[in-house]
Design a protein around this motif. Sequence first.
Motif, PDB file in Angstrom:
ATOM      1  N   GLU A 166     -79.833   3.253  16.606  1.00  0.00           N
ATOM      2  CA  GLU A 166     -80.176   3.701  15.260  1.00  0.00           C
ATOM      3  C   GLU A 166     -80.310   5.218  15.214  1.00  0.00           C
ATOM      4  OE1 GLU A 166     -80.627   2.078  12.225  1.00  0.00           O
ATOM      5  OE2 GLU A 166     -79.537   0.529  13.347  1.00  0.00           O
ATOM      6  N   GLU A 167     -80.900   5.797  16.259  1.00  0.00           N
ATOM      7  CA  GLU A 167     -81.047   7.241  16.317  1.00  0.00           C
ATOM      8  C   GLU A 167     -79.691   7.915  16.465  1.00  0.00           C
ATOM      9  OE1 GLU A 167     -82.950  10.916  16.241  1.00  0.00           O
ATOM     10  OE2 GLU A 167     -83.618   8.894  15.657  1.00  0.00           O
ATOM     11  N   ILE A 168     -78.790   7.314  17.257  1.00  0.00           N
ATOM     12  CA  ILE A 168     -77.447   7.875  17.418  1.00  0.00           C
ATOM     13  C   ILE A 168     -76.746   7.946  16.069  1.00  0.00           C
ATOM     14  CG2 ILE A 168     -75.161   7.438  18.398  1.00  0.00           C
ATOM     15  CD1 ILE A 168     -76.581   6.227  20.829  1.00  0.00           C
ATOM     16  N   LYS A 169     -76.833   6.866  15.288  1.00  0.00           N
ATOM     17  CA  LYS A 169     -76.197   6.860  13.966  1.00  0.00           C
ATOM     18  C   LYS A 169     -76.832   7.900  13.039  1.00  0.00           C
ATOM     19  CE  LYS A 169     -76.603   2.349  13.377  1.00  0.00           C
ATOM     20  NZ  LYS A 169     -76.496   1.002  12.739  1.00  0.00           N
ATOM     21  N   ARG A 170     -78.156   8.096  13.182  1.00  0.00           N
ATOM     22  CA  ARG A 170     -78.847   9.017  12.287  1.00  0.00           C
ATOM     23  C   ARG A 170     -78.429  10.467  12.516  1.00  0.00           C
ATOM     24  NH1 ARG A 170     -83.082  12.393  11.866  1.00  0.00           N
ATOM     25  NH2 ARG A 170     -83.571  12.285  14.087  1.00  0.00           N
ATOM     26  N   VAL A 171     -78.229  10.854  13.795  1.00  0.00           N
ATOM     27  CA  VAL A 171     -77.957  12.257  14.103  1.00  0.00           C
ATOM     28  C   VAL A 171     -76.463  12.546  14.229  1.00  0.00           C
ATOM     29  CG1 VAL A 171     -80.166  12.439  15.314  1.00  0.00           C
ATOM     30  CG2 VAL A 171     -78.079  11.943  16.627  1.00  0.00           C
ATOM     31  N   ALA A 172     -75.614  11.549  14.090  1.00  0.00           N
ATOM     32  CA  ALA A 172     -74.184  11.712  14.399  1.00  0.00           C
ATOM     33  C   ALA A 172     -73.476  12.698  13.473  1.00  0.00           C
ATOM     34  CB  ALA A 172     -73.484  10.366  14.346  1.00  0.00           C
ATOM     35  N   ALA A 173     -73.933  12.850  12.251  1.00  0.00           N
ATOM     36  CA  ALA A 173     -73.185  13.658  11.279  1.00  0.00           C
ATOM     37  C   ALA A 173     -73.080  15.123  11.687  1.00  0.00           C
ATOM     38  CB  ALA A 173     -73.843  13.553   9.907  1.00  0.00           C
ATOM     39  N   ASP A 174     -74.040  15.628  12.473  1.00  0.00           N
ATOM     40  CA  ASP A 174     -74.079  17.046  12.799  1.00  0.00           C
ATOM     41  C   ASP A 174     -73.440  17.390  14.138  1.00  0.00           C
ATOM     42  OD1 ASP A 174     -75.443  17.621  10.451  1.00  0.00           O
ATOM     43  OD2 ASP A 174     -77.381  17.195  11.372  1.00  0.00           O
ATOM     44  N   ARG A 175     -72.796  16.430  14.758  1.00  0.00           N
ATOM     45  CA  ARG A 175     -72.263  16.697  16.101  1.00  0.00           C
ATOM     46  C   ARG A 175     -71.147  15.725  16.447  1.00  0.00           C
ATOM     47  NH1 ARG A 175     -77.305  15.471  15.982  1.00  0.00           N
ATOM     48  NH2 ARG A 175     -77.848  17.563  16.719  1.00  0.00           N
ATOM     49  N   ILE A 176     -70.485  15.988  17.557  1.00  0.00           N
ATOM     50  CA  ILE A 176     -69.540  15.033  18.131  1.00  0.00           C
ATOM     51  C   ILE A 176     -70.326  14.136  19.076  1.00  0.00           C
ATOM     52  CG2 ILE A 176     -67.504  14.767  19.614  1.00  0.00           C
ATOM     53  CD1 ILE A 176     -66.628  17.562  18.676  1.00  0.00           C
ATOM     54  N   THR A 177     -70.180  12.840  18.921  1.00  0.00           N
ATOM     55  CA  THR A 177     -70.945  11.897  19.741  1.00  0.00           C
ATOM     56  C   THR A 177     -70.003  10.955  20.477  1.00  0.00           C
ATOM     57  OG1 THR A 177     -72.738  11.946  18.108  1.00  0.00           O
ATOM     58  CG2 THR A 177     -72.779  10.171  19.740  1.00  0.00           C
ATOM     59  N   PHE A 197     -61.548  14.676  19.476  1.00  0.00           N
ATOM     60  CA  PHE A 197     -62.875  14.268  19.024  1.00  0.00           C
ATOM     61  C   PHE A 197     -63.309  15.233  17.934  1.00  0.00           C
ATOM     62  CE2 PHE A 197     -62.381  13.270  23.501  1.00  0.00           C
ATOM     63  CZ  PHE A 197     -62.741  11.929  23.580  1.00  0.00           C
ATOM     64  N   ARG A 198     -63.816  14.702  16.831  1.00  0.00           N
ATOM     65  CA  ARG A 198     -64.167  15.554  15.692  1.00  0.00           C
ATOM     66  C   ARG A 198     -65.650  15.429  15.348  1.00  0.00           C
ATOM     67  NH1 ARG A 198     -59.039  13.591  14.642  1.00  0.00           N
ATOM     68  NH2 ARG A 198     -57.461  15.246  14.358  1.00  0.00           N
ATOM     69  N   ARG A 199     -66.160  16.490  14.765  1.00  0.00           N
ATOM     70  CA  ARG A 199     -67.561  16.537  14.363  1.00  0.00           C
ATOM     71  C   ARG A 199     -67.864  15.437  13.352  1.00  0.00           C
ATOM     72  NH1 ARG A 199     -70.591  20.617  10.711  1.00  0.00           N
ATOM     73  NH2 ARG A 199     -72.705  20.623  11.573  1.00  0.00           N
ATOM     74  N   GLY A 200     -69.021  14.794  13.522  1.00  0.00           N
ATOM     75  CA  GLY A 200     -69.432  13.710  12.642  1.00  0.00           C
ATOM     76  C   GLY A 200     -68.905  12.360  13.077  1.00  0.00           C
ATOM     77  N   GLU A 201     -68.103  12.338  14.160  1.00  0.00           N
ATOM     78  CA  GLU A 201     -67.476  11.097  14.609  1.00  0.00           C
ATOM     79  C   GLU A 201     -68.218  10.558  15.829  1.00  0.00           C
ATOM     80  OE1 GLU A 201     -62.892   9.736  15.507  1.00  0.00           O
ATOM     81  OE2 GLU A 201     -63.619  11.575  16.450  1.00  0.00           O
ATOM     82  N   ILE A 202     -68.439   9.247  15.836  1.00  0.00           N
ATOM     83  CA  ILE A 202     -68.976   8.557  17.012  1.00  0.00           C
ATOM     84  C   ILE A 202     -67.806   7.842  17.679  1.00  0.00           C
ATOM     85  CG2 ILE A 202     -70.584   6.838  17.909  1.00  0.00           C
ATOM     86  CD1 ILE A 202     -72.294   7.227  15.448  1.00  0.00           C
ATOM     87  N   GLN A 219     -74.265  20.278  20.165  1.00  0.00           N
ATOM     88  CA  GLN A 219     -73.040  20.136  19.383  1.00  0.00           C
ATOM     89  C   GLN A 219     -72.226  18.937  19.872  1.00  0.00           C
ATOM     90  OE1 GLN A 219     -71.872  22.341  16.755  1.00  0.00           O
ATOM     91  NE2 GLN A 219     -74.061  22.797  16.839  1.00  0.00           N
ATOM     92  N   LEU A 220     -72.350  18.640  21.171  1.00  0.00           N
ATOM     93  CA  LEU A 220     -71.664  17.494  21.772  1.00  0.00           C
ATOM     94  C   LEU A 220     -72.704  16.639  22.468  1.00  0.00           C
ATOM     95  CD1 LEU A 220     -69.226  15.854  22.841  1.00  0.00           C
ATOM     96  CD2 LEU A 220     -69.071  17.495  24.724  1.00  0.00           C
ATOM     97  N   LEU A 221     -72.849  15.401  22.017  1.00  0.00           N
ATOM     98  CA  LEU A 221     -73.806  14.464  22.600  1.00  0.00           C
ATOM     99  C   LEU A 221     -73.033  13.364  23.316  1.00  0.00           C
ATOM    100  CD1 LEU A 221     -76.704  13.361  22.958  1.00  0.00           C
ATOM    101  CD2 LEU A 221     -76.427  12.190  20.750  1.00  0.00           C
ATOM    102  N   ILE A 222     -73.283  13.208  24.620  1.00  0.00           N
ATOM    103  CA  ILE A 222     -72.608  12.190  25.421  1.00  0.00           C
ATOM    104  C   ILE A 222     -73.659  11.279  26.041  1.00  0.00           C
ATOM    105  CG2 ILE A 222     -71.134  11.758  27.423  1.00  0.00           C
ATOM    106  CD1 ILE A 222     -69.802  14.422  26.949  1.00  0.00           C
TER     107      ILE A 222
END
Length: 627
Positions: A566-577, A411-416, A545-548
């Motif tokens: 929509e919020e998940i997509k907005r904040v995804a760039a700064d963390r692994i989701t 899993f990589r940062r910025g990836e949903i 850093q990791l949102l589950i």
Amino acid sequence: MTSVDEDAKNIRTEIPPPPPAEIVYSGEHSINPLGNVSFRQLCAKLPSVLRGIARMAWQLDRTAVVLLLACQVVTGVAAAVLLAATGRAMQPILGAGSVSDRLHQAVPALLVVAGAAACGRVAGAVASYADRRITPPLTTRADTALVEAVCRVEAAAYAQDGFADRQEAAEMGVVRTHVMVNDAQRFMSALIRMVAASGVLSVLHPLLVPLLVLAVLPAGVGAVLSARVDYEMHYANVADRNVRHMMRWWATTPKHGDEVRANGMTGYLLFWYRALSERIDRRLRAVAPRTLGIALVSSLVGGLFLVLTWAALAWLAVTGRIDLAVAALAVVAVQTTLAALSQVVVNGAALFHTSLYLTDMQAFLDDAAQRAPQRGELGVSLPVEEIRLDEAVYQYPGKERPAVDGVSLTFRRGEIVGENGSGKSTLLRLITGIYLADKGKVTWNGADLAGVDQDAVWACTGLVPQLFAQWPLRVRENVTLGQPRSEDDAPVWEAVDAVGMREAVEDLPNGMETLLAREVFGGAELSGGQWQRLACSRALYRLPQLLILDEPTSQMDPRGEHKIFEEIKRVAADRITIVVTHQLENTKIADRVVVMEHGRVTEQGEYEDLVHADGLFAELLRLAKDR
């Protein structure tokens, strides 16, 4: 309703419900710790119990401990002085001369008697005060230690057979903590009075002391044996009490009241609760004849020796071996010694009884300390760019096959990442370090979680579980719980706005200050969807850093669901989701979709690729659309 349905209903109403299942555990924790312990070994526990209580009390309130000890010394000295002064008063009172002369000669000794009695009463009052100073913080410390032990233990311990039972046994230890100082204080006080009175008796005639001891000793043996029987029954009923306690909460909490009533569960739950309680009662009643036999035998033997004691005293007085005044003093000394001996026995048995439960509590705390995460002191390098699983395996105790079986993922940062399938909840626990892999490893930025401080990991995670908590706290604490915050509510409102909850919060009686507990006067309740939004806001507030998010919108309406994604997509760039969902259409927002089956990864790729791959994902998607 059709006739078939009516017949089925009639059959169901005629068949009595099944009783609660018998719960039987095996292994080391199913063995009664008193099973192979002798009576002598049981009695030998008392000094260590007293030392343990004194040590705990000394850590909390040294002044109160000093007061207690001083009061015991004063009590003993007062008892000895009281008996000696009584003997001096008896000589003139029972001697020759006029009544006024005899009373006048006895006045100094009687004043000493009154003073000694007053000192004893004052010492008892001060000891009670010291006990009240120590007991509340001592009980609080024991209770808090148990809660902390359960909260900090490795999550895998919950799945171990007997863990819940040992916790229930430890809970009884906490309950008994509030009486242990009082038991110890009364035991020591009675012991000192007994020694003082026995000293006087031994001076009068050495034969009286062993007779008195023999008169009381059977009662002590009986009390300890009865305590042992009580503990055996406590141990035998641990599992049933534990289940009954849990089911009582589930049956009576208002949160499940609608389901209980509308599904007609009340009758069966009452039957079930009554049947389980009666099973516990049957075990307790079954040992009643045993405790009666212990009491009768100990009373009979003790009574015989007590008769011998009084007979010996009468013989000494009649034969002139002791003076009349000395005989009168001996009567008082015998009564005093007998009362003190009885208190030593009663409080010693109570102390022994309490020690059994305290031992259970301490054993649980020691075991929990060993099970607390000990994973190393490495920190987490920020930002978390990559989380990797390498052939990770995890198998629950008692299960035949692993819940996660040789999974390798990155899993990589910025990836949903969207996730679906069996084994996903266990996989999330491995990713967050709640569980450690039995085989393989899980790494954050290349650091194996087995060597990383768990608190450092959990400071970087934000989790919305499928079964999220509805905390009976104010709105603000429900958002900020687990995360330090400033006095500024702006970040809290930002998290509330992110999930579309501002209007709902502002409509509450006290806004952000509203207590979310309908059961408490002045509290309020949210709908299921609103609670779920609040759980999401809690995770977002942490800026992890990791949102589950595990089924984060299962109780929301379409508008709320759209807002969350929509919020998940907005904040995804700064963390692994990572988003876990059974609504496969929702995985469209993911950069990559992972499909699991029987603990293994069977597919992964972009949504459109999996839709046309004719695999499990495509099959499940077709079934979902064919409803």
